[in-house]
Design a protein around this motif. Structure first.
Motif, PDB file in Angstrom:
ATOM      1  N   ASP A  68       0.834  -1.213   0.000  1.00 58.82           N
ATOM      2  CA  ASP A  68       0.000   0.000   0.000  1.00 58.82           C
ATOM      3  C   ASP A  68       0.863   1.255   0.000  1.00 58.82           C
ATOM      4  O   ASP A  68       1.672   1.474   0.904  1.00 58.82           O
ATOM      5  N   GLY A  69       0.689   2.093  -1.014  1.00 54.51           N
ATOM      6  CA  GLY A  69       1.450   3.328  -1.107  1.00 54.51           C
ATOM      7  C   GLY A  69       2.842   3.161  -1.674  1.00 54.51           C
ATOM      8  O   GLY A  69       3.530   4.153  -1.930  1.00 54.51           O
ATOM      9  N   THR A  70       3.263   1.910  -1.887  1.00 61.10           N
ATOM     10  CA  THR A  70       4.568   1.639  -2.481  1.00 61.10           C
ATOM     11  C   THR A  70       4.420   1.019  -3.863  1.00 61.10           C
ATOM     12  O   THR A  70       5.120   1.391  -4.798  1.00 61.10           O
ATOM     13  N   LEU A  71       3.490   0.090  -3.996  1.00 59.80           N
ATOM     14  CA  LEU A  71       3.246  -0.552  -5.284  1.00 59.80           C
ATOM     15  C   LEU A  71       1.921  -0.137  -5.907  1.00 59.80           C
ATOM     16  O   LEU A  71       1.764  -0.204  -7.120  1.00 59.80           O
ATOM     17  N   TRP A  72       0.951   0.242  -5.064  1.00 59.61           N
ATOM     18  CA  TRP A  72      -0.313   0.748  -5.602  1.00 59.61           C
ATOM     19  C   TRP A  72      -0.892   1.795  -4.663  1.00 59.61           C
ATOM     20  O   TRP A  72      -0.387   2.026  -3.572  1.00 59.61           O
ATOM     21  N   GLY A 257       9.683   1.098   0.834  1.00 60.58           N
ATOM     22  CA  GLY A 257       8.489   1.386   1.616  1.00 60.58           C
ATOM     23  C   GLY A 257       8.050   2.814   1.395  1.00 60.58           C
ATOM     24  O   GLY A 257       8.627   3.542   0.581  1.00 60.58           O
ATOM     25  N   ASN A 258       7.018   3.232   2.151  1.00 52.67           N
ATOM     26  CA  ASN A 258       6.541   4.613   1.972  1.00 52.67           C
ATOM     27  C   ASN A 258       6.039   5.251   3.254  1.00 52.67           C
ATOM     28  O   ASN A 258       5.607   6.400   3.232  1.00 52.67           O
ATOM     29  N   SER A 259       6.097   4.524   4.368  1.00 52.43           N
ATOM     30  CA  SER A 259       5.508   5.070   5.588  1.00 52.43           C
ATOM     31  C   SER A 259       6.322   4.663   6.805  1.00 52.43           C
ATOM     32  O   SER A 259       7.267   3.870   6.715  1.00 52.43           O
ATOM     33  N   ASP A 260       5.900   5.186   7.963  1.00 47.97           N
ATOM     34  CA  ASP A 260       6.574   4.816   9.208  1.00 47.97           C
ATOM     35  C   ASP A 260       6.396   3.344   9.534  1.00 47.97           C
ATOM     36  O   ASP A 260       7.175   2.776  10.296  1.00 47.97           O
ATOM     37  N   GLY A 261       5.380   2.718   8.961  1.00 48.27           N
ATOM     38  CA  GLY A 261       5.200   1.283   9.149  1.00 48.27           C
ATOM     39  C   GLY A 261       6.295   0.465   8.502  1.00 48.27           C
ATOM     40  O   GLY A 261       6.443  -0.726   8.781  1.00 48.27           O
ATOM     41  N   ASP A 262       7.089   1.110   7.637  1.00 47.06           N
ATOM     42  CA  ASP A 262       8.198   0.434   6.957  1.00 47.06           C
ATOM     43  C   ASP A 262       9.553   0.754   7.584  1.00 47.06           C
ATOM     44  O   ASP A 262      10.584   0.257   7.118  1.00 47.06           O
ATOM     45  N   LEU A 263       9.554   1.587   8.611  1.00 45.10           N
ATOM     46  CA  LEU A 263      10.807   2.056   9.209  1.00 45.10           C
ATOM     47  C   LEU A 263      11.713   0.907   9.626  1.00 45.10           C
ATOM     48  O   LEU A 263      12.887   0.846   9.248  1.00 45.10           O
ATOM     49  N   GLN A 264      11.184  -0.026  10.421  1.00 40.65           N
ATOM     50  CA  GLN A 264      12.030  -1.106  10.940  1.00 40.65           C
ATOM     51  C   GLN A 264      12.493  -2.059   9.849  1.00 40.65           C
ATOM     52  O   GLN A 264      13.595  -2.607   9.916  1.00 40.65           O
ATOM     53  N   MET A 265      11.664  -2.267   8.816  1.00 41.68           N
ATOM     54  CA  MET A 265      12.095  -3.109   7.691  1.00 41.68           C
ATOM     55  C   MET A 265      13.280  -2.471   6.975  1.00 41.68           C
ATOM     56  O   MET A 265      14.248  -3.159   6.609  1.00 41.68           O
ATOM     57  N   LEU A 266      13.218  -1.148   6.776  1.00 39.29           N
ATOM     58  CA  LEU A 266      14.317  -0.445   6.130  1.00 39.29           C
ATOM     59  C   LEU A 266      15.569  -0.465   6.994  1.00 39.29           C
ATOM     60  O   LEU A 266      16.690  -0.638   6.496  1.00 39.29           O
ATOM     61  N   VAL A 279      14.799   2.406   0.178  1.00 33.08           N
ATOM     62  CA  VAL A 279      14.093   3.374  -0.660  1.00 33.08           C
ATOM     63  C   VAL A 279      12.746   3.720  -0.038  1.00 33.08           C
ATOM     64  O   VAL A 279      12.004   2.833   0.400  1.00 33.08           O
ATOM     65  N   ILE A 280      12.427   5.021  -0.008  1.00 37.00           N
ATOM     66  CA  ILE A 280      11.127   5.502   0.461  1.00 37.00           C
ATOM     67  C   ILE A 280      10.416   6.192  -0.693  1.00 37.00           C
ATOM     68  O   ILE A 280      10.985   7.059  -1.359  1.00 37.00           O
ATOM     69  N   VAL A 281       9.171   5.800  -0.931  1.00 38.36           N
ATOM     70  CA  VAL A 281       8.325   6.479  -1.907  1.00 38.36           C
ATOM     71  C   VAL A 281       7.613   7.620  -1.183  1.00 38.36           C
ATOM     72  O   VAL A 281       6.767   7.380  -0.311  1.00 38.36           O
ATOM     73  N   HIS A 282       7.958   8.851  -1.532  1.00 39.93           N
ATOM     74  CA  HIS A 282       7.362  10.028  -0.893  1.00 39.93           C
ATOM     75  C   HIS A 282       6.306  10.610  -1.820  1.00 39.93           C
ATOM     76  O   HIS A 282       6.604  11.033  -2.945  1.00 39.93           O
ATOM     77  N   HIS A 283       5.074  10.640  -1.356  1.00 39.06           N
ATOM     78  CA  HIS A 283       3.946  11.093  -2.177  1.00 39.06           C
ATOM     79  C   HIS A 283       3.864  12.626  -2.137  1.00 39.06           C
ATOM     80  O   HIS A 283       3.483  13.214  -1.131  1.00 39.06           O
ATOM     81  N   THR A 284       4.228  13.231  -3.269  1.00 38.93           N
ATOM     82  CA  THR A 284       4.365  14.694  -3.333  1.00 38.93           C
ATOM     83  C   THR A 284       3.566  15.316  -4.472  1.00 38.93           C
ATOM     84  O   THR A 284       3.694  16.513  -4.722  1.00 38.93           O
ATOM     85  N   ASP A 285       2.765  14.501  -5.167  1.00 36.66           N
ATOM     86  CA  ASP A 285       2.121  14.976  -6.394  1.00 36.66           C
ATOM     87  C   ASP A 285       0.599  14.921  -6.261  1.00 36.66           C
ATOM     88  O   ASP A 285      -0.034  13.933  -6.619  1.00 36.66           O
ATOM     89  N   GLU A 286       0.021  16.005  -5.756  1.00 35.77           N
ATOM     90  CA  GLU A 286      -1.427  16.022  -5.554  1.00 35.77           C
ATOM     91  C   GLU A 286      -2.200  16.136  -6.864  1.00 35.77           C
ATOM     92  O   GLU A 286      -3.385  15.798  -6.920  1.00 35.77           O
ATOM     93  N   ALA A 287      -1.536  16.567  -7.925  1.00 33.79           N
ATOM     94  CA  ALA A 287      -2.214  16.695  -9.215  1.00 33.79           C
ATOM     95  C   ALA A 287      -2.399  15.336  -9.876  1.00 33.79           C
ATOM     96  O   ALA A 287      -3.485  14.991 -10.339  1.00 33.79           O
ATOM     97  N   ARG A 288      -1.344  14.546  -9.920  1.00 33.44           N
ATOM     98  CA  ARG A 288      -1.420  13.251 -10.599  1.00 33.44           C
ATOM     99  C   ARG A 288      -1.843  12.124  -9.667  1.00 33.44           C
ATOM    100  O   ARG A 288      -2.369  11.107 -10.113  1.00 33.44           O
ATOM    101  N   GLU A 289      -1.597  12.303  -8.354  1.00 36.83           N
ATOM    102  CA  GLU A 289      -1.986  11.271  -7.385  1.00 36.83           C
ATOM    103  C   GLU A 289      -2.409  11.950  -6.096  1.00 36.83           C
ATOM    104  O   GLU A 289      -3.469  12.530  -6.015  1.00 36.83           O
ATOM    105  N   TYR A 290      -1.572  11.922  -5.053  1.00 36.52           N
ATOM    106  CA  TYR A 290      -1.854  12.593  -3.781  1.00 36.52           C
ATOM    107  C   TYR A 290      -0.543  13.117  -3.206  1.00 36.52           C
ATOM    108  O   TYR A 290       0.530  12.612  -3.519  1.00 36.52           O
ATOM    109  N   ALA A 291      -0.643  14.113  -2.339  1.00 38.56           N
ATOM    110  CA  ALA A 291       0.510  14.617  -1.600  1.00 38.56           C
ATOM    111  C   ALA A 291       0.212  14.459  -0.116  1.00 38.56           C
ATOM    112  O   ALA A 291      -0.753  15.038   0.389  1.00 38.56           O
ATOM    113  N   TYR A 292       1.037  13.678   0.576  1.00 37.69           N
ATOM    114  CA  TYR A 292       0.783  13.435   2.001  1.00 37.69           C
ATOM    115  C   TYR A 292       2.029  12.858   2.658  1.00 37.69           C
ATOM    116  O   TYR A 292       2.857  12.228   2.008  1.00 37.69           O
ATOM    117  N   ASP A 293       2.141  13.089   3.958  1.00 34.61           N
ATOM    118  CA  ASP A 293       3.200  12.477   4.747  1.00 34.61           C
ATOM    119  C   ASP A 293       2.874  12.572   6.234  1.00 34.61           C
ATOM    120  O   ASP A 293       2.103  11.780   6.766  1.00 34.61           O
TER     121      ASP A 293
END
Length: 336
Positions: A68-72, A257-266, A279-293
């Motif tokens: 979730d948030g990394t692959l889709w 990963g993309n969230s704090d839930g992935d911290l320990q795995m990383l 690698v962290i996927v940072h969601h920064t594009d609210e136009a094409r997808e979403y921007a959140y952290d």
């Protein structure tokens, strides 16, 4: 010096062929050129080249990916929870008591504030009511049936069209270079097993996720497995390295990963000897997808983002690093 017209055409064709060849040899064509893409390509190149000081034998090339948030897509709510809410409404006629009982009442009425107030326990109650009391085969069929008709509320597309095209390319690129790719996600293991092979090319035995208690029973002389309304394991946060050890038995050399839930795995992946990739996927594009952290309850990213600087993880800035986000953008389609 003037060129004969035939020479001009020859040069033009050569340029086209060179451009086509470059596109065909680019393992990550949906990525913009820059340090992020270079970091991924350099890692794969260095650890797979025999004679390299960073060479990793094929058997040890284990790469883990959050889902979730990394692959889709995972906004505005996790896909599995969207399934649970849809399933709850489908089952509601069989449970009239839900109309007056929280969190079911809130879910059936679409009262998002009350549903959020119910917290993790409320979500767990809804999952227990919609994911159990059946065989694994029956559950997987429920998921397949829902995915076949469900559409995302913003993009109005099936969820299989909302995979991240750049990440699909990373999966294919790593497998082409001898990596074994695993999903390690907080999502339900049986939920993900229904689509991961079709969507990502990752078979069921390479899925690590949260699980509920499943028991063996004999019914009418036939052996079955039956899903119980009891949590077995939550594959999130510190649970991810534990699950990796139990299910995979090898420490990954790359983790996405993309969230704090992935911290320990990383941390578990990169804080080891030898060349490693986090690698962290940072969601920064609210136009094409979403921007959140940091302020988002879904895919909350704060500690892991801060740790990326300390542990030298690669941070993907979607707006900057991805030419396209979803596969349908390759054909120039727009959101429907």
């Amino acid at each position: 010096m003037s060129l004969h017209p035939s020479h001009v055409w020859a040069l033009a064709l050569a340029a086209v062929w060179a451009s086509t060849a470059a596109a065909q040899t680019d393992p990550l064509p949906s990525w913009n050129e820059g340090p992020t893409k270079q970091a991924i390509v350099a890692f794969v190149t260095d650890v797979t080249r025999e004679g390299s000081p960073d060479f990793i034998p094929p058997a040890e090339r284990i790469a883990t990916f959050d889902n979730d948030g990394t692959l889709w897509i995972e906004q505005p709510i996790y896909v599995q929870f969207a399934f649970a809410l849809a399933r709850l409404k489908e089952l509601a006629p069989l449970h009239p008591e839900w109309k007056d009982r929280q969190p079911f009442k809130a879910a059936l009425e679409g009262n998002l504030a009350a549903l959020a107030a119910a917290g993790e326990q409320g979500a767990a109650d809804i999952v227990a009511a919609t994911h159990t009391g059946m065989t694994p085969e029956a559950f997987r069929q429920n998921v397949r049936d829902w995915l076949a008709m469900a559409r995302h509320p913003r993009f109005d597309r099936p969820y299989e069209e909302l995979l991240y095209q750049p990440m699909l390319e990373v999966l294919a690129y790593m497998r082409a270079n001898g990596f074994k790719t695993f999903i390690v996600s907080g999502g339900g293991i049986e939920f993900m097993r229904t689509f991961a092979e079709k969507y990502y090319g990752i078979p069921p035995e390479q899925i690590v996720g949260s699980s509920i208690v499943t028991k063996f029973e004999m019914r009418d002389g036939r052996s079955i497995l039956f899903r119980q309304p009891t949590v077995n394991f939550i594959d999130d946060g510190a649970g991810k390295p534990v699950a990796i050890e139990q299910h995979i038995g090898r420490r990954p050399v790359a983790a996405f990963g993309n969230s704090d839930g992935d911290l320990q795995m990383l941390q578990w992946t990169t804080q080891a000897g030898g060349r490693r990739l986090g690698v962290i996927v940072h969601h920064t594009d609210e136009a094409r997808e979403y921007a959140y952290d940091r302020k988002s309850k879904v895919g909350h990213l704060s500690q892991a983002l801060e740790a990326s600087t300390i542990d030298r993880w690669t941070v993907i800035d979607i707006k900057r690093d991805w030419k396209i986000v979803f596969p349908f953008e390759r054909t120039g389609e727009t959101s429907r």
